[in-house]
Design an enzyme around this catalytic site. Structure first.
Site, PDB file in Angstrom:
ATOM      1  N   THR A   3      -0.983  -4.578  10.031  1.00 18.75           N
ATOM      2  CA  THR A   3      -1.919  -4.712  11.155  1.00 18.75           C
ATOM      3  C   THR A   3      -2.424  -6.162  11.149  1.00 18.75           C
ATOM      4  OG1 THR A   3      -3.612  -3.820   9.664  1.00 18.75           O
ATOM      5  CG2 THR A   3      -2.675  -2.307  11.274  1.00 18.75           C
ATOM      6  N   PRO A   4      -1.534  -7.110  11.454  1.00 15.43           N
ATOM      7  CA  PRO A   4      -1.885  -8.531  11.295  1.00 15.43           C
ATOM      8  C   PRO A   4      -2.887  -9.015  12.336  1.00 15.43           C
ATOM      9  CG  PRO A   4       0.329  -8.307  12.223  1.00 15.43           C
ATOM     10  CD  PRO A   4      -0.177  -6.922  11.980  1.00 15.43           C
ATOM     11  N   VAL A  62       0.834  -1.200   0.000  1.00 15.45           N
ATOM     12  CA  VAL A  62       0.000   0.000   0.000  1.00 15.45           C
ATOM     13  C   VAL A  62       0.873   1.256   0.000  1.00 15.45           C
ATOM     14  CG1 VAL A  62      -1.608   1.359   1.408  1.00 15.45           C
ATOM     15  CG2 VAL A  62      -2.002  -1.077   1.054  1.00 15.45           C
ATOM     16  N   LYS A  71     -14.072   0.837   5.946  1.00 16.44           N
ATOM     17  CA  LYS A  71     -13.051  -0.023   5.312  1.00 16.44           C
ATOM     18  C   LYS A  71     -13.310  -1.488   5.650  1.00 16.44           C
ATOM     19  CE  LYS A  71      -9.550  -1.639   3.347  1.00 16.44           C
ATOM     20  NZ  LYS A  71      -9.481  -1.754   1.899  1.00 16.44           N
ATOM     21  N   GLU A 106      -7.336   2.666   2.593  1.00 17.00           N
ATOM     22  CA  GLU A 106      -6.992   2.450   1.185  1.00 17.00           C
ATOM     23  C   GLU A 106      -7.856   1.331   0.603  1.00 17.00           C
ATOM     24  OE1 GLU A 106      -5.097   4.277  -0.897  1.00 17.00           O
ATOM     25  OE2 GLU A 106      -6.189   2.916  -2.194  1.00 17.00           O
ATOM     26  N   ARG A 126      13.889  -4.085   1.692  1.00 18.19           N
ATOM     27  CA  ARG A 126      12.760  -3.545   0.931  1.00 18.19           C
ATOM     28  C   ARG A 126      13.092  -2.166   0.372  1.00 18.19           C
ATOM     29  NH1 ARG A 126       6.434  -4.588   2.656  1.00 18.19           N
ATOM     30  NH2 ARG A 126       6.295  -6.255   1.144  1.00 18.19           N
ATOM     31  N   ALA A 162      -6.857  -2.590  -4.980  1.00 19.53           N
ATOM     32  CA  ALA A 162      -6.701  -4.047  -5.032  1.00 19.53           C
ATOM     33  C   ALA A 162      -5.373  -4.343  -5.716  1.00 19.53           C
ATOM     34  CB  ALA A 162      -7.851  -4.685  -5.797  1.00 19.53           C
ATOM     35  N   CYS A 201      -5.972  -9.185   3.008  1.00 19.26           N
ATOM     36  CA  CYS A 201      -6.979  -8.344   3.671  1.00 19.26           C
ATOM     37  C   CYS A 201      -8.244  -9.063   4.119  1.00 19.26           C
ATOM     38  CB  CYS A 201      -7.365  -7.205   2.740  1.00 19.26           C
ATOM     39  SG  CYS A 201      -6.005  -6.081   2.424  1.00 19.26           S
ATOM     40  N   PHE A 202      -8.893  -9.795   3.220  1.00 21.52           N
ATOM     41  CA  PHE A 202     -10.270 -10.226   3.506  1.00 21.52           C
ATOM     42  C   PHE A 202     -10.387 -11.005   4.820  1.00 21.52           C
ATOM     43  CE2 PHE A 202     -11.910 -10.137  -1.169  1.00 21.52           C
ATOM     44  CZ  PHE A 202     -11.991  -8.761  -1.095  1.00 21.52           C
TER      45      PHE A 202
HETATM   46  P1  NAD Z   1       3.178  -4.762   3.899  1.00 23.30           P
HETATM   47  O1  NAD Z   1       3.576  -5.832   4.809  1.00 23.30           O
HETATM   48  O2  NAD Z   1       3.413  -4.939   2.430  1.00 23.30           O
HETATM   49  O3  NAD Z   1       3.929  -3.401   4.306  1.00 23.30           O
HETATM   50  C1  NAD Z   1       4.022  -2.926   5.619  1.00 23.30           C
HETATM   51  C2  NAD Z   1       5.426  -2.387   5.827  1.00 23.30           C
HETATM   52  O4  NAD Z   1       5.476  -1.719   7.085  1.00 23.30           O
HETATM   53  C3  NAD Z   1       6.510  -3.468   5.886  1.00 23.30           C
HETATM   54  O5  NAD Z   1       7.467  -3.246   4.862  1.00 23.30           O
HETATM   55  C4  NAD Z   1       7.134  -3.317   7.287  1.00 23.30           C
HETATM   56  O6  NAD Z   1       8.527  -3.548   7.320  1.00 23.30           O
HETATM   57  C5  NAD Z   1       6.803  -1.868   7.599  1.00 23.30           C
HETATM   58  N1  NAD Z   1       6.796  -1.554   9.020  1.00 23.30           N
HETATM   59  C6  NAD Z   1       6.190  -2.225  10.042  1.00 23.30           C
HETATM   60  N2  NAD Z   1       6.395  -1.600  11.212  1.00 23.30           N
HETATM   61  C7  NAD Z   1       7.145  -0.501  10.939  1.00 23.30           C
HETATM   62  C8  NAD Z   1       7.676   0.571  11.728  1.00 23.30           C
HETATM   63  N3  NAD Z   1       7.445   0.635  13.040  1.00 23.30           N
HETATM   64  N4  NAD Z   1       8.404   1.531  11.115  1.00 23.30           N
HETATM   65  C9  NAD Z   1       8.634   1.474   9.777  1.00 23.30           C
HETATM   66  N5  NAD Z   1       8.166   0.501   8.979  1.00 23.30           N
HETATM   67  C10 NAD Z   1       7.413  -0.473   9.534  1.00 23.30           C
HETATM   68  O7  NAD Z   1       1.642  -4.436   4.159  1.00 23.30           O
HETATM   69  P2  NAD Z   1       0.578  -3.774   3.144  1.00 23.30           P
HETATM   70  O8  NAD Z   1      -0.029  -4.823   2.300  1.00 23.30           O
HETATM   71  O9  NAD Z   1       1.196  -2.581   2.515  1.00 23.30           O
HETATM   72  O10 NAD Z   1      -0.557  -3.350   4.183  1.00 23.30           O
HETATM   73  C11 NAD Z   1      -0.367  -2.271   5.063  1.00 23.30           C
HETATM   74  C12 NAD Z   1      -1.708  -1.924   5.666  1.00 23.30           C
HETATM   75  O11 NAD Z   1      -2.623  -1.534   4.631  1.00 23.30           O
HETATM   76  C13 NAD Z   1      -2.386  -3.066   6.416  1.00 23.30           C
HETATM   77  O12 NAD Z   1      -3.086  -2.530   7.504  1.00 23.30           O
HETATM   78  C14 NAD Z   1      -3.371  -3.604   5.396  1.00 23.30           C
HETATM   79  O13 NAD Z   1      -4.488  -4.220   5.985  1.00 23.30           O
HETATM   80  C15 NAD Z   1      -3.799  -2.343   4.670  1.00 23.30           C
HETATM   81  N6  NAD Z   1      -4.274  -2.551   3.290  1.00 23.30           N
HETATM   82  C16 NAD Z   1      -3.634  -3.416   2.454  1.00 23.30           C
HETATM   83  C17 NAD Z   1      -4.077  -3.561   1.139  1.00 23.30           C
HETATM   84  C18 NAD Z   1      -3.393  -4.507   0.183  1.00 23.30           C
HETATM   85  O14 NAD Z   1      -3.913  -4.720  -0.894  1.00 23.30           O
HETATM   86  N7  NAD Z   1      -2.253  -5.074   0.501  1.00 23.30           N
HETATM   87  C19 NAD Z   1      -5.152  -2.809   0.680  1.00 23.30           C
HETATM   88  C20 NAD Z   1      -5.766  -1.929   1.552  1.00 23.30           C
HETATM   89  C21 NAD Z   1      -5.319  -1.801   2.855  1.00 23.30           C
HETATM   90  C1  UDX Z   2      -9.089  -6.512  -1.661  1.00 26.12           C
HETATM   91  C2  UDX Z   2     -10.151  -5.455  -1.983  1.00 26.12           C
HETATM   92  O1  UDX Z   2     -10.680  -5.719  -3.285  1.00 26.12           O
HETATM   93  C3  UDX Z   2      -9.546  -4.070  -1.942  1.00 26.12           C
HETATM   94  O2  UDX Z   2     -10.565  -3.092  -2.158  1.00 26.12           O
HETATM   95  C4  UDX Z   2      -8.915  -3.856  -0.576  1.00 26.12           C
HETATM   96  O3  UDX Z   2      -8.301  -2.587  -0.520  1.00 26.12           O
HETATM   97  C5  UDX Z   2      -7.897  -4.943  -0.273  1.00 26.12           C
HETATM   98  O4  UDX Z   2      -8.514  -6.234  -0.399  1.00 26.12           O
HETATM   99  P1  UDX Z   2      -7.123  -7.670  -3.014  1.00 26.12           P
HETATM  100  O5  UDX Z   2      -7.088  -8.625  -1.869  1.00 26.12           O
HETATM  101  O6  UDX Z   2      -5.851  -7.055  -3.469  1.00 26.12           O
HETATM  102  O7  UDX Z   2      -8.106  -6.448  -2.679  1.00 26.12           O
HETATM  103  O8  UDX Z   2      -7.746  -8.401  -4.289  1.00 26.12           O
HETATM  104  P2  UDX Z   2      -9.232  -8.768  -4.764  1.00 26.12           P
HETATM  105  O9  UDX Z   2      -9.316  -8.480  -6.208  1.00 26.12           O
HETATM  106  O10 UDX Z   2     -10.270  -8.187  -3.913  1.00 26.12           O
HETATM  107  O11 UDX Z   2      -9.261 -10.360  -4.613  1.00 26.12           O
HETATM  108  C6  UDX Z   2      -9.222 -10.984  -3.342  1.00 26.12           C
HETATM  109  C7  UDX Z   2      -9.384 -12.479  -3.523  1.00 26.12           C
HETATM  110  O12 UDX Z   2     -10.697 -12.807  -3.939  1.00 26.12           O
HETATM  111  C8  UDX Z   2      -8.439 -13.087  -4.562  1.00 26.12           C
HETATM  112  O13 UDX Z   2      -7.964 -14.329  -4.105  1.00 26.12           O
HETATM  113  C9  UDX Z   2      -9.342 -13.270  -5.768  1.00 26.12           C
HETATM  114  O14 UDX Z   2      -8.906 -14.284  -6.633  1.00 26.12           O
HETATM  115  C10 UDX Z   2     -10.649 -13.642  -5.087  1.00 26.12           C
HETATM  116  N1  UDX Z   2     -11.839 -13.363  -5.921  1.00 26.12           N
HETATM  117  C11 UDX Z   2     -12.115 -12.096  -6.322  1.00 26.12           C
HETATM  118  C12 UDX Z   2     -12.692 -14.421  -6.240  1.00 26.12           C
HETATM  119  O15 UDX Z   2     -12.455 -15.572  -5.868  1.00 26.12           O
HETATM  120  N2  UDX Z   2     -13.816 -14.150  -6.999  1.00 26.12           N
HETATM  121  C13 UDX Z   2     -14.124 -12.879  -7.412  1.00 26.12           C
HETATM  122  O16 UDX Z   2     -15.162 -12.723  -8.074  1.00 26.12           O
HETATM  123  C14 UDX Z   2     -13.251 -11.831  -7.066  1.00 26.12           C
END
Ligand code: NAD
Ligand code: UDX
Length: 482
Positions: free
Chosen positions: A88-89, A12, A216, A157, A38, A160, A272-273
């Site tokens: 945020t695991p 993100v 969210k 955020e 990274r 996807a 996420c889900f």
């Molecule tokens: P990620 O693991 O890819 O990135 C998180 C980063 O934060 C890591 O690189 C980690 O080293 C760093 N970090 C952790 N603690 C730290 C600290 N104290 N100081 C500096 N860096 C630190 O995770 P992500 O997928 O980018 O997700 C981040 C957040 O956004 C989560 O809360 C997630 O739920 C949310 N989110 C993710 C998505 C997605 O598609 N991945 C979409 C929407 C929201």
């Molecule tokens: C999701 C949300 O879509 C996004 O808005 C949020 O910010 C983060 O979580 P992401 O997990 O990146 O995004 O991908 P997404 O396209 O939502 O797919 C999630 C999972 O659902 C994947 O494994 C995908 O293959 C599956 N999926 C999606 C299905 O099995 N069927 C569908 O019709 C759509």
């Protein structure tokens, strides 16, 4: 010049900040992380994440108004707006283990912001957090602030993976929640001004803090619920001879329901889900709403059922045993166009087949061998902790049963069965006749993503299972108990 700093250079933080830098040339953006590898990758030609279009955006801005750095404190100290986009695991131990969000990383980031700040700042929750987190963060900041003023905003955020850049360029909405005080409204306006440089005003929604935080979790729960609904239907389709593709098309034609997100699959994955629904369930339980918690828990239960059902189908079709049989696994990422494997259904399916002593040959165009072995060795919920805390090369007890190969044909050579776990486009156009000729007979295909042409494959000679589609005679004779 407005200075933005984002803590967390992940899936993100990286893409979101790169797009802000591109669209707002007058804003200086620093993305900081404690994971040195990274940051090195963000500063190299091979970015740490694969996302279509991302390379181009980063190349245009890096070194101009976009910087990636491990100097966390320096950049936070200098910033006007600090985004926090750390992990945020799900908690793995203690109170709420297996459900509640683990805010360790968020809290340590907040304490550090309070420590190093010498000027007032807007602190933006970008991570997905439990509703009311802003209140906790406010307390940490104000109790440690040495008189400095902080305004907390929630700006969740919605991107996807795989379409992150398009989603960021053209979002359905940007959501900003803040305090309903004059200072809170001023902070909302400052962040709105950043997004307004490329997002139409009517798509920038402003709410109170709690609505933004909860929206969210609600959005992810609704999206996942659609998938569990269609997946539940897919089991009924297989039992009755209906075809889930036809059912979801017919259902989605209702404009009140709409056609998107109705693809039956082996189960949803991604970071996420599951995490966010478990978090929602926990919040409902804590607020004395067990019926609401139970309702959302079903979305996860159906997802687990769907993955188990798939494994059982594979094993039952192949004479109830896959011991010492080679099974090709095509695709390991949780969806196409990403190398991300967090919570990918492929992990559960592979673990299920390995439990039945299968020998797996895995191919994915974007996932590394090291990552696959690491994923198969990690326990549930351990994956979402900063990379530097994870073992870099986990050796799994199943390593002897798993090989990772460079293409689909090699994976399928001499295999008894082939499972499609990710809907990569290249799996649609493989030479399945060639694959069939090189497999053991009878040759099975289990399509967890409905990407293959079932009729054509049956003509070649395969026994084919495709989620939610009418079963052929062989599979009817070999029922799988879920
Ligand atoms: P990620 O693991 O890819 O990135 C998180 C980063 O934060 C890591 O690189 C980690 O080293 C760093 N970090 C952790 N603690 C730290 C600290 N104290 N100081 C500096 N860096 C630190 O995770 P992500 O997928 O980018 O997700 C981040 C957040 O956004 C989560 O809360 C997630 O739920 C949310 N989110 C993710 C998505 C997605 O598609 N991945 C979409 C929407 C929201
Ligand atoms: C999701 C949300 O879509 C996004 O808005 C949020 O910010 C983060 O979580 P992401 O997990 O990146 O995004 O991908 P997404 O396209 O939502 O797919 C999630 C999972 O659902 C994947 O494994 C995908 O293959 C599956 N999926 C999606 C299905 O099995 N069927 C569908 O019709 C759509």
């Amino acid at each position: 010049m407005v200075k933005i700093c984002c803590i967390g250079a992940g899936y993100v933080g990286g893409p979101t900040m790169a797009v802000i830098a591109l669209k707002c040339p007058s804003v200086q953006v620093a993305v900081v992380d404690i994971a040195q590898k990274r940051i090195e990758a963000w500063n190299s030609d091979k970015l740490p994440i694969y996302e279509p279009g991302l390379d181009d955006v980063v190349k245009q801005c890096r070194g101009k108004n976009l910087f990636f750095s491990t100097e966390v404190e320096k950049h936070v100290g200098e910033a006007d707006i600090v985004f926090v986009s750390v992990n945020t695991p799900t908690k793995t131990t203690g109170l709420g283990a297996g459900k509640a969000a683990d805010l360790t990383y968020w809290e340590s980031a907040a304490r550090m912001i309070a420590d190093v700040s010498k000027s007032s700042k807007i602190v933006v929750e970008k991570s997905t957090v439990p509703v009311k987190t802003a209140e906790a963060i406010e307390k940490i900041l104000t109790h440690n602030s040495k008189g400095i003023k902080f305004q907390i905003l929630s700006n969740p955020e919605f991107l996807a993976e795989g379409t992150a850049i398009q989603d960021l360029f053209n979002p359905d909405r940007v959501l900003i929640g803040g305090r309903e005080t004059p200072e809170g409204q001023k902070a909302i306006k400052a962040l709105k001004d950043v997004y307004a440089q490329w997002v139409p005003e009517d798509r920038i929604l402003t709410t109170n803090l709690w609505s933004a935080e909860l929206s969210k979790l609600a959005a992810n729960a609704f999206l996942a619920q659609r998938i569990s609904s269609v997946n539940a239907m897919s089991a009924l389709c297989e039992a009755t001879g209906a075809n889930v593709i036809e059912v979801s098309y017919a259902v989605g034609k209702d404009t009140r329901i709409g056609p998107k997100f109705l693809n039956a699959s082996v189960g949803f994955g991604g970071s996420c889900f599951q995490k966010d629904i478990l978090n929602l369930v926990y919040i409902c339980e804590c607020n004395g709403l067990p019926e609401v918690a139970e309702y959302w828990k079903q979305v996860i239960k159906i997802n687990d059922y769907q993955k188990n059902r798939f494994v059982n189908r594979v094993v039952a079709s192949m004479f109830n045993t896959v011991a010492k049989k080679k099974i090709a696994i095509l695709g390991f990422a949780f969806k196409k166009d990403t190398g991300d494997t967090r919570e990918t259904p492929a992990i559960d399916v592979c673990k299920g087949l390995l439990g039945d002593k299968a020998e797996l040959s895995i191919y994915d165009p974007q996932v590394t061998e090291d990552q696959i072995h690491k994923d198969l060795a990690l326990s549930k919920f351990d994956w979402d902790h900063p990379l530097h805390l994870q073992p870099m090369s986990a050796s799994s007890s199943t390593e002897k049963q798993v090989t990772v190969v460079g293409d689909a044909y090699e994976a399928a050579k001499d295999a008894h069965g082939l499972c499609i776990m990710t809907e990569w486009d290249e799996f649609k156009t493989l030479d399945y006749k060639k694959i069939f000729d090189n497999m053991q007979k009878p040759a099975f295909i289990f399509d967890g993503r409905n990407v293959v042409n079932v009729d054509q494959l049956r003509e070649i000679g395969f026994i084919v299972f495709s989620i939610g589609k009418p079963l052929d005679a062989w599979l009817k004779d070999m029922p799988a108990v879920a």
